[in-house]
Design a protein around this motif. Structure first.
Motif, PDB file in Angstrom:
ATOM      1  N   GLU A  85      29.424  -9.586   4.310  1.00 17.98           N
ATOM      2  CA  GLU A  85      29.505  -8.144   4.137  1.00 17.98           C
ATOM      3  C   GLU A  85      30.810  -7.764   3.442  1.00 17.98           C
ATOM      4  OE1 GLU A  85      29.024  -4.058   6.841  1.00 17.98           O
ATOM      5  OE2 GLU A  85      28.950  -6.046   7.797  1.00 17.98           O
ATOM      6  N   VAL A  86      31.917  -8.432   3.843  1.00 17.78           N
ATOM      7  CA  VAL A  86      33.212  -8.199   3.185  1.00 17.78           C
ATOM      8  C   VAL A  86      33.142  -8.609   1.713  1.00 17.78           C
ATOM      9  CG1 VAL A  86      35.641  -8.871   3.142  1.00 17.78           C
ATOM     10  CG2 VAL A  86      34.524  -8.391   5.333  1.00 17.78           C
ATOM     11  N   GLN A  87      32.489  -9.751   1.438  1.00 17.18           N
ATOM     12  CA  GLN A  87      32.372 -10.216   0.053  1.00 17.18           C
ATOM     13  C   GLN A  87      31.573  -9.244  -0.798  1.00 17.18           C
ATOM     14  OE1 GLN A  87      30.693 -14.030   1.000  1.00 17.18           O
ATOM     15  NE2 GLN A  87      32.634 -15.124   0.636  1.00 17.18           N
ATOM     16  N   ALA A 147      31.548  -4.984  -4.924  1.00 15.58           N
ATOM     17  CA  ALA A 147      31.329  -3.590  -5.307  1.00 15.58           C
ATOM     18  C   ALA A 147      32.583  -2.971  -5.915  1.00 15.58           C
ATOM     19  CB  ALA A 147      30.869  -2.786  -4.098  1.00 15.58           C
ATOM     20  N   LYS A 148      33.767  -3.505  -5.570  1.00 18.97           N
ATOM     21  CA  LYS A 148      35.030  -3.016  -6.133  1.00 18.97           C
ATOM     22  C   LYS A 148      35.328  -3.639  -7.492  1.00 18.97           C
ATOM     23  CE  LYS A 148      35.967  -0.503  -2.476  1.00 18.97           C
ATOM     24  NZ  LYS A 148      35.897   0.978  -2.540  1.00 18.97           N
ATOM     25  N   GLY A 149      34.449  -4.523  -7.972  1.00 19.79           N
ATOM     26  CA  GLY A 149      34.636  -5.111  -9.295  1.00 19.79           C
ATOM     27  C   GLY A 149      35.107  -6.542  -9.290  1.00 19.79           C
ATOM     28  N   TYR A 150      35.176  -7.184  -8.136  1.00 16.06           N
ATOM     29  CA  TYR A 150      35.644  -8.563  -8.079  1.00 16.06           C
ATOM     30  C   TYR A 150      34.461  -9.520  -8.205  1.00 16.06           C
ATOM     31  CZ  TYR A 150      40.054  -6.589  -6.441  1.00 16.06           C
ATOM     32  OH  TYR A 150      41.214  -5.893  -6.337  1.00 16.06           O
ATOM     33  N   ASP A 207      44.459  -9.486  -4.027  1.00 14.70           N
ATOM     34  CA  ASP A 207      44.647  -8.511  -5.099  1.00 14.70           C
ATOM     35  C   ASP A 207      44.346  -7.097  -4.602  1.00 14.70           C
ATOM     36  OD1 ASP A 207      45.014  -8.108  -8.124  1.00 14.70           O
ATOM     37  OD2 ASP A 207      43.101  -7.097  -7.732  1.00 14.70           O
ATOM     38  N   TRP A 208      43.280  -6.955  -3.807  1.00 17.29           N
ATOM     39  CA  TRP A 208      42.942  -5.648  -3.228  1.00 17.29           C
ATOM     40  C   TRP A 208      44.059  -5.147  -2.309  1.00 17.29           C
ATOM     41  CZ3 TRP A 208      39.874  -1.583  -3.684  1.00 17.29           C
ATOM     42  CH2 TRP A 208      39.701  -0.718  -2.612  1.00 17.29           C
ATOM     43  N   GLN A 209      44.651  -6.045  -1.485  1.00 14.59           N
ATOM     44  CA  GLN A 209      45.720  -5.654  -0.563  1.00 14.59           C
ATOM     45  C   GLN A 209      46.961  -5.197  -1.321  1.00 14.59           C
ATOM     46  OE1 GLN A 209      45.853  -9.321   1.666  1.00 14.59           O
ATOM     47  NE2 GLN A 209      44.586  -8.521   3.346  1.00 14.59           N
ATOM     48  N   GLU A 210      47.334  -5.928  -2.384  1.00 15.29           N
ATOM     49  CA  GLU A 210      48.532  -5.561  -3.148  1.00 15.29           C
ATOM     50  C   GLU A 210      48.360  -4.201  -3.814  1.00 15.29           C
ATOM     51  OE1 GLU A 210      49.235  -8.695  -5.875  1.00 15.29           O
ATOM     52  OE2 GLU A 210      50.031 -10.082  -4.374  1.00 15.29           O
ATOM     53  N   LYS A 211      47.158  -3.929  -4.354  1.00 17.42           N
ATOM     54  CA  LYS A 211      46.935  -2.674  -5.050  1.00 17.42           C
ATOM     55  C   LYS A 211      46.851  -1.481  -4.101  1.00 17.42           C
ATOM     56  CE  LYS A 211      44.624  -4.619  -9.109  1.00 17.42           C
ATOM     57  NZ  LYS A 211      43.369  -4.706  -9.891  1.00 17.42           N
ATOM     58  N   ASN A 212      46.582  -1.723  -2.817  1.00 11.23           N
ATOM     59  CA  ASN A 212      46.398  -0.633  -1.865  1.00 11.23           C
ATOM     60  C   ASN A 212      47.494  -0.575  -0.799  1.00 11.23           C
ATOM     61  OD1 ASN A 212      43.505   0.675  -2.356  1.00 11.23           O
ATOM     62  ND2 ASN A 212      43.368  -1.525  -2.774  1.00 11.23           N
ATOM     63  N   GLY A 213      48.589  -1.328  -0.992  1.00 12.82           N
ATOM     64  CA  GLY A 213      49.723  -1.268  -0.071  1.00 12.82           C
ATOM     65  C   GLY A 213      49.414  -1.814   1.311  1.00 12.82           C
ATOM     66  N   LEU A 214      48.572  -2.833   1.400  1.00 11.06           N
ATOM     67  CA  LEU A 214      48.203  -3.444   2.676  1.00 11.06           C
ATOM     68  C   LEU A 214      48.956  -4.745   2.853  1.00 11.06           C
ATOM     69  CD1 LEU A 214      44.335  -2.890   2.380  1.00 11.06           C
ATOM     70  CD2 LEU A 214      45.919  -1.563   3.793  1.00 11.06           C
ATOM     71  N   SER A 229      39.483  -0.691   4.955  1.00 10.06           N
ATOM     72  CA  SER A 229      39.765  -0.101   3.623  1.00 10.06           C
ATOM     73  C   SER A 229      38.644  -0.383   2.631  1.00 10.06           C
ATOM     74  CB  SER A 229      41.093  -0.623   3.084  1.00 10.06           C
ATOM     75  OG  SER A 229      40.989  -2.005   2.738  1.00 10.06           O
ATOM     76  N   LEU A 230      37.890  -1.452   2.918  1.00  9.82           N
ATOM     77  CA  LEU A 230      36.744  -1.792   2.045  1.00  9.82           C
ATOM     78  C   LEU A 230      35.478  -1.072   2.455  1.00  9.82           C
ATOM     79  CD1 LEU A 230      37.318  -5.638   1.637  1.00  9.82           C
ATOM     80  CD2 LEU A 230      37.522  -3.919  -0.160  1.00  9.82           C
ATOM     81  N   GLY A 231      35.580  -0.265   3.515  1.00 11.09           N
ATOM     82  CA  GLY A 231      34.406   0.456   3.998  1.00 11.09           C
ATOM     83  C   GLY A 231      33.486  -0.381   4.847  1.00 11.09           C
TER      84      GLY A 231
END
Length: 318
Positions: free
Chosen positions: A265-267, A272-275, A293-300, A312-314
């Motif tokens: 589900e996470v994958q 869906a975010k473009g990865y 990459d998702w964590q760095e772009k979203n300050g996580l 954060s990924l819904g």
């Protein structure tokens, strides 16, 4: 979950547990079956802008160059002159008929004309004679003997035609005669040049020649002036840390509290975010790179699949 996630989480948990045993620092209110990891909370910054002096006010001596304008000036390149021109004589062509041989008469004897013709001449007249026949037609000789046909000889009475010879003869066609004819006179055409206008000398004035030349004319001379150059400032940014930069316990997903379905589900959420991630339920290198990459772009916090990253990924962490 992949071996990478297991080893990373286990190593950090063991290191955190060892440190906690010495300090008594453990996650508060940890529910059974949950997993925690000590993660580095990213620093948060506040950016402030400030105007600082870049160059102080000063004076400069500036030279104002002279200004010119382009004008058209008419310049004489050749003076007026007097010249003489020779006009050649003018001739015209006249033609004249010159008698070469005068008209004459002559008497001519025109000889007689003859023509040749052919004529049939009798050599032997026609006559009748007996000639042997070639055979009998009709009754054959009888066995008793026929006096008329006893000899077997056949004679025929024939007429021999007359015999002629063709001879050529000449006869007068036109007799000889005398004619008088006129031989016309012969002339020769000659051409001669006749002077119509004699040669003359004409006086001519050659006008002066001019050219238009572009010249630069001074409008304002060169000048010097002193100017005040105002001070210049530049804007700089100052970053002030407002939070983060500490290591804290955060709940994460691990083998004990996450299934392959949850990882898939996470994958799917990352895809869906473009990865470029496949939803196979295996937390491999591609999933790890996409998550970081998702964590760095979203300050996580970077490095672990924290509950905050999942939310954060819904995706629900349960």
């Amino acid at each position: 979950m992949s071996r990478i996630l297991t080893l990373s989480a286990a190593g950090l948990v063991l290191a955190g547990a060892a440190a906690a045993q010495g300090t008594g620092d453990y996650p508060a209110d940890a529910a059974p079956g949950s997993c925690y990891a000590r993660v580095l909370i990213p620093e948060t910054y506040e950016i402030q802008t400030e105007q600082v002096l870049d160059q102080p006010e000063h004076t400069e001596a500036r030279v104002i160059p002279a200004t010119y304008e382009t004008v058209i000036q008419r310049v004489m390149v050749k003076e007026q002159a007097l010249t003489y021109r020779v006009v050649p004589p003018v001739y015209e062509i006249e033609t004249e008929q010159l008698l070469v041989v005068p008209e004459q008469t002559e008497t001519v004897v025109i000889p007689a004309e003859y023509e040749t013709f052919t004529e049939q001449v009798l050599v032997r007249p026609a006559y009748v004679t007996w000639k042997p026949g070639a055979g009998l037609f009709g009754r054959q000789p009888s066995s008793e003997g026929d006096v008329t046909l006893a000899t077997g000889e056949v004679l025929c009475r024939v007429e021999v035609p007359a015999q002629y010879d063709t001879v050529s003869r000449t006869r007068l066609k036109t007799p000889e005669r005398v004619e008088t004819r006129v031989i016309p006179a012969r002339f020769r055409t000659i051409e001669r040049q006749v002077l119509r206008e004699p040669a003359q000398v004409v006086e001519e004035i050659l006008p002066a020649e001019y050219e238009d030349v572009e010249v630069q004319r001074l409008v304002t001379p060169e000048q010097q002036e002193t100017i005040v150059v105002p001070a210049t400032y530049k804007t700089i940014e100052k970053r002030t840390v407002t939070g983060g930069g500490t290591v804290e316990w955060r709940e994460v997903l691990c083998d004990s509290n996450a299934t392959e379905a949850k990882i898939a589900e996470v994958q799917r959420a990352l895809a869906a975010k473009g990865y470029n991630v496949q939803a196979d339920g295996v937390f491999g290198p591609a999933t790890l790179n996409a998550m970081e990459d998702w964590q760095e772009k979203n300050g996580l916090p970077v490095g672990y699949l924290t509950i905050g990253t999942v939310e954060s990924l819904g995706v629900s962490p349960d």
